[in-house]
Scaffold this active site. Structure first.
Site, PDB file in Angstrom:
ATOM      1  N   GLY A  30       0.825  -1.207   0.000  1.00  0.00           N
ATOM      2  CA  GLY A  30       0.000   0.000   0.000  1.00  0.00           C
ATOM      3  C   GLY A  30       0.854   1.250   0.000  1.00  0.00           C
ATOM      4  CD  GLN A  74       3.514   5.528   2.866  1.00  0.00           C
ATOM      5  OE1 GLN A  74       2.517   4.999   2.392  1.00  0.00           O
ATOM      6  NE2 GLN A  74       4.568   4.817   3.255  1.00  0.00           N
ATOM      7  CB  CYS A  93       5.867   1.505   6.989  1.00  0.00           C
ATOM      8  SG  CYS A  93       5.293   3.107   6.412  1.00  0.00           S
ATOM      9  CG  LEU A  94       6.633   1.151   0.661  1.00  0.00           C
ATOM     10  CD1 LEU A  94       5.840   1.595  -0.561  1.00  0.00           C
ATOM     11  CD2 LEU A  94       7.792   0.246   0.254  1.00  0.00           C
ATOM     12  CG  HIS A 145       0.131   0.571   7.561  1.00  0.00           C
ATOM     13  ND1 HIS A 145       1.177   0.041   8.290  1.00  0.00           N
ATOM     14  CD2 HIS A 145       0.697   1.521   6.766  1.00  0.00           C
ATOM     15  CE1 HIS A 145       2.305   0.643   7.956  1.00  0.00           C
ATOM     16  NE2 HIS A 145       2.050   1.539   7.027  1.00  0.00           N
ATOM     17  CD  GLU A 146      -0.909   2.198   3.230  1.00  0.00           C
ATOM     18  OE1 GLU A 146      -0.504   3.379   3.200  1.00  0.00           O
ATOM     19  OE2 GLU A 146      -0.126   1.238   3.301  1.00  0.00           O
ATOM     20  CG  HIS A 201       0.736   6.147   6.144  1.00  0.00           C
ATOM     21  ND1 HIS A 201       1.841   6.636   6.797  1.00  0.00           N
ATOM     22  CD2 HIS A 201       1.070   4.898   5.733  1.00  0.00           C
ATOM     23  CE1 HIS A 201       2.794   5.713   6.792  1.00  0.00           C
ATOM     24  NE2 HIS A 201       2.355   4.638   6.153  1.00  0.00           N
TER      25      HIS A 201
HETATM   26 CO    CO Z   1       3.203   2.807   5.767  1.00  0.00          CO
END
Ligand code: CO
Length: 185
Positions: free
Chosen positions: A46, A51, A92-93, A134-135, A138
């Protein structure tokens, strides 16, 4: 379409809540296309707009495999129902190489809009359900370390900072090698 740069913690966009999308126009579609391309290029499950330093309530998720793409674009998402608990090993990226167990709701129902502005509802569990939570965090300016207990959060941050330091050193070494190579040429 273009690849966007993914920001890493502690970039300010990761701790700033995003604003709702009001225009479902070509600019939004271009943003979504770029996010999808960037997510796949990074092998992520995701990616949220925060991000890539865009503060809009948008994220993309593909909880399928490489041979079974299941892309979903979420705009202005809201979790309207959740139940149970599940512990998931999350990454997480924006926190390269950090993986930690996080407690989430096992089942969620999410209401969102698609790229045309149409309202959708989706029930999700397991990887997709965890990714949705999770997203969604963000775009609210919350990172997965914030979902850990205080001691675990501190340990995880320390480990993350150590790994980032190694990465920076490697990048410097690589740049020096490249420069040395150019001098010889
Ligand atoms: Co993340």
């Amino acid at each position: 379409m273009a690849l966007r740069t993914i920001v890493t913690y502690p970039h300010k966009a990761l701790t700033t809540p995003a604003l709702p999308v009001v225009a479902f126009d070509t600019a939004l579609h271009a943003l979504l296309d770029d996010m999808v391309e960037t997510m796949y290029a990074s092998n992520g499950v995701g990616l949220a707009a925060n991000q890539i330093d865009v503060l809009q309530r948008v994220y993309v998720i593909d909880a399928g495999g490489e041979d079974d793409r299941q892309l979903i674009e979420f705009i202005n998402p809201e979790i309207i129902e959740k139940s149970g608990t599940i512990t998931w090993d999350e990454g997480c990226l924006s926190f390269p190489e950090l993986y930690e167990k996080v407690k989430r709701a096992r089942h969620v129902t999410v209401r969102f809009q698609n790229r045309s502005g149409a309202f959708k509802e989706l029930d999700a569990t397991d990887l997709l359900g965890v990714a949705i939570q999770h997203e969604l965090d963000h775009i609210d300016g919350i990172c997965f370390i914030d979902r850990m207990g205080p001691i675990k959060r501190k340990t995880a941050l320390k480990e993350y900072q150590r790994m980032m330091q190694v990465r920076r050193q490697e990048a410097r070494d690589h740049a020096r090698e490249l420069a040395a190579g150019q001098e010889q040429a």
